[in-house]
Design an enzyme around this catalytic site. Structure first.
Site, PDB file in Angstrom:
ATOM      1  N   ARG A   1       0.755  -4.970   6.613  1.00  0.00           N
ATOM      2  CA  ARG A   1       1.685  -4.023   5.982  1.00  0.00           C
ATOM      3  C   ARG A   1       1.204  -2.589   6.192  1.00  0.00           C
ATOM      4  O   ARG A   1       1.985  -1.685   6.426  1.00  0.00           O
ATOM      5  CB  ARG A   1       1.826  -4.326   4.486  1.00  0.00           C
ATOM      6  CG  ARG A   1       2.717  -5.517   4.203  1.00  0.00           C
ATOM      7  CD  ARG A   1       2.717  -5.867   2.727  1.00  0.00           C
ATOM      8  NE  ARG A   1       1.525  -6.595   2.336  1.00  0.00           N
ATOM      9  CZ  ARG A   1       0.827  -6.377   1.231  1.00  0.00           C
ATOM     10  NH1 ARG A   1       1.210  -5.447   0.391  1.00  0.00           N
ATOM     11  NH2 ARG A   1      -0.230  -7.093   0.951  1.00  0.00           N
TER      12      ARG A   1
ATOM     13  N   HIS B   1      -2.725 -11.803  -4.874  1.00  0.00           N
ATOM     14  CA  HIS B   1      -2.406 -11.062  -3.647  1.00  0.00           C
ATOM     15  C   HIS B   1      -0.978 -11.451  -3.256  1.00  0.00           C
ATOM     16  O   HIS B   1      -0.634 -12.639  -3.295  1.00  0.00           O
ATOM     17  CB  HIS B   1      -3.411 -11.471  -2.572  1.00  0.00           C
ATOM     18  CG  HIS B   1      -3.396 -10.654  -1.322  1.00  0.00           C
ATOM     19  ND1 HIS B   1      -2.300 -10.569  -0.496  1.00  0.00           N
ATOM     20  CD2 HIS B   1      -4.354  -9.890  -0.744  1.00  0.00           C
ATOM     21  CE1 HIS B   1      -2.599  -9.786   0.544  1.00  0.00           C
ATOM     22  NE2 HIS B   1      -3.837  -9.361   0.415  1.00  0.00           N
TER      23      HIS B   1
HETATM   24  C1  SIN Z   1      -8.894  -7.210   0.302  1.00  0.00           C
HETATM   25  O1  SIN Z   1      -8.888  -8.190  -0.436  1.00  0.00           O
HETATM   26  O2  SIN Z   1      -9.481  -6.158   0.010  1.00  0.00           O
HETATM   27  C2  SIN Z   1      -8.166  -7.219   1.610  1.00  0.00           C
HETATM   28  C3  SIN Z   1      -7.555  -8.531   1.846  1.00  0.00           C
HETATM   29  C4  SIN Z   1      -6.504  -8.428   2.890  1.00  0.00           C
HETATM   30  O3  SIN Z   1      -6.853  -8.485   4.072  1.00  0.00           O
HETATM   31  O4  SIN Z   1      -5.339  -8.327   2.535  1.00  0.00           O
END
Ligand code: SIN
Ligand code: FAD
Length: 470
Positions: A275, A252
């Site tokens: 974002r 991420h």
């Molecule tokens: C996700 O992992 O689907 C969302 C995680 C986030 O809040 O960026």
């Protein structure tokens, strides 16, 4: 130990669920609905797993909460596109899983809202999505809201029994049919429990020394959003299950670097919804990527530059919100401000380059010209005339290990499959422990969704098996 009451005579015909995250509780909800006693075995001291930490929301389309109607197959197409090259193997199997996921998405959201009373009325557009379809509520973060609502409902049923601090160690089989599990109870004793089993024990993003080191040694040293814990996929391979896409690990792009503990290997996630609601990313004062590109592409754009620390492997990117974006994501940002992960400041504290960046971004948005980086949706960003005194909200972020796309291969009935794609009788799987649904890159919001869709299917299938033997 957290537990609820179970009538002893019920254990003769009970279903076993391993893991009390969203996939496990969704499966348990269906079992209870079909009048089947269910025993949930949970390794941790408290229920909820990673699901309770979820911060951006759950995908669903079409729903009553979306402001813009989207074509029926848009979510399917976005998911296939994001899965990427992985779609060229197991193509039909993957297509079937993605159809089940996306076509079940509106039902999943409506089930949570209408039958469990969860507020999911706010919708944002995350990276790689062509429409806004990630749902959250106005109050607590979505993971906490959903898990609390499911637990509240399940605890009302005498058919539901949760045992925490119990680690499942083995799948028990008789002539290849799964007949139960072995587990260690809170006193350290090995016990056996008999019945069909639903595995909902999550991913291996926290298994740095085990499965991650085995499948992605190149990610050694990356910080993570996952608490350290071993993955459970090997328990199912011992029972004959096939694993797929194990080297597809999601990095991420935005984990907070806490100024009070900058080298911590465990980091708070800077939710993608920041974002989605308008936040931008700066590297040395300049935007460098469409912030709503897929996670894979945003993370790669960062990690292709020189890191600022080797242990943990970190970069220094600034996540910036203007006032309007702050207001749209207020409950998240207020929490991050409270934790010291973001700060309220003015552009003057950033850099000369940053001021220039804000000025050209303002022109792009107000003149409706094409963003040179290809961003098409600007969320709530409204800073039209940036000056050194303009207020902004800023946090330092770095890429982090977040989610594992690989896992146990399942079919649309959540049945765990063998190497020759045959069903293993008596066992189902749902949630992050499974693989194949997201290919090389999962879209934000699609994990909570897979937990509800495939968890509920697993519960239905297991109930049918117990009631009819099929
Ligand atoms: C996700 O992992 O689907 C969302 C995680 C986030 O809040 O960026
Ligand atoms: P989990 O929720 O992790 O539950 C698995 C449970 O199984 C755990 O409680 C674990 O202790 C237990 N367990 C494991 N092994 C055993 C064993 N041997 N015996 C007994 N119990 C065992 N996804 C989204 O879609 N939207 C989001 O907004 C979002 N935000 C996120 C934010 C963060 C910080 C993180 C870390 C993830 C986020 N994700 C999000 C991803 C998503 O939350 C997870 O992928 C998903 O919740 C996994 O659910 P699960 O039920 O499969 O597993």
């Amino acid at each position: 130990m957290f537990s609820t009451i179970l009538d002893d005579d019920m254990s003769s015909k009970c279903a076993i669920v391993v893991g009390s995250g969203l996939a496990g509780l969704s499966a348990a909800s269906q079992l209870v609905k079909h009048n089947v006693p269910v025993r949930v075995l949970e390794r941790a001291a408290k229920p909820g797993g990673n699901s309770i930490k979820a911060s951006s929301g759950i995908n669903g389309a079409p729903t009553n909460f979306q402001l813009f109607a989207e074509p029926g197959d848009a979510f399917y197409s976005d998911t296939v596109l994001s899965a990427g090259k992985r779609m060229s193997s197991f193509t039909t199997e993957r297509e079937n899983l993605i159809k089940t996921l996306t076509e079940g998405s509106a039902g999943a959201v409506h089930w949570l809202v209408e039958e469990r009373g969860v507020d999911l009325s706010k919708v944002a557009q995350l990276g790689g999505h062509s429409y806004a379809r990630t749902h959250r509520g106005a109050g607590p973060p979505p993971g906490f809201a959903i898990i609390s609502a499911l637990m509240k409902s399940l605890k009302k049923s005498p058919l539901f029994h949760l045992q925490t601090s119990c680690t499942v160690t083995k799948v028990l089989q008789e002539k290849k049919r799964v007949i139960g599990v072995e587990y260690i109870d809170p006193n350290g004793n090995y016990e056996e429990l008999h019945g069909p089993v639903i595995f909902a024990s999550g991913g291996f993003g926290g298994d740095a020394k085990g499965l991650l080191a085995q499948y992605r040694p190149d990610l050694a040293g990356y910080p993570s959003t996952n608490d350290p814990r071993p993955g459970t996929q090997p328990l199912l391979t011992e029972a004959g299950a096939q694993l797929i896409d194990m080297d597809s690990v999601q990095v991420h792009p935005t984990g907070f670097v806490d100024p009070a503990d900058p080298t911590s290997p465990l980091k708070f996630l800077a939710a993608e919804v920041l974002r989605g609601e308008g936040g931008i990313l700066l590297l040395n004062g300049k935007r460098f990527i469409n912030e709503l590109n897929t996670r894979e592409n945003v993370a790669n754009a960062i990690t292709s530059t020189s890191s600022t620390s080797e242990l943990p492997r970190q970069w220094e990117v600034q996540l910036v919100l203007d006032e309007a974006t702050y207001n749209a994501a207020k409950s998240h940002v207020d929490f991050y401000l409270f934790k010291g992960l973001m700060r309220k400041t003015t552009i003057s504290e950033l850099s000369v380059e940053a001021l220039e960046t804000f000025k050209s971004y303002a022109i792009t948005i107000s003149d409706n010209t094409e963003d040179p980086l290809g961003r098409k949706f600007f969320g709530n960003w409204a800073l039209k005339e940036p000056t050194p005194e303009s207020v902004v909200y800023v946090g330092t972020v770095t890429p982090i290990i977040h989610y594992t796309m690989g896992g146990v291969l399942i079919n649309e009935k959540s049945e765990a499959l063998t190497k020759d794609s045959k069903r293993i009788e008596g066992v189902w799987s749902a949630g992050e422990i499974t693989g194949g649904i997201h290919g090389g890159n999962r879209l934000g919001g699609s994990s909570l969704l897979e937990c509800v869709v495939f968890g509920r299917i697993a519960g239905d299938q297991c109930a049918q098996y117990l009631n009819t033997g099929k």
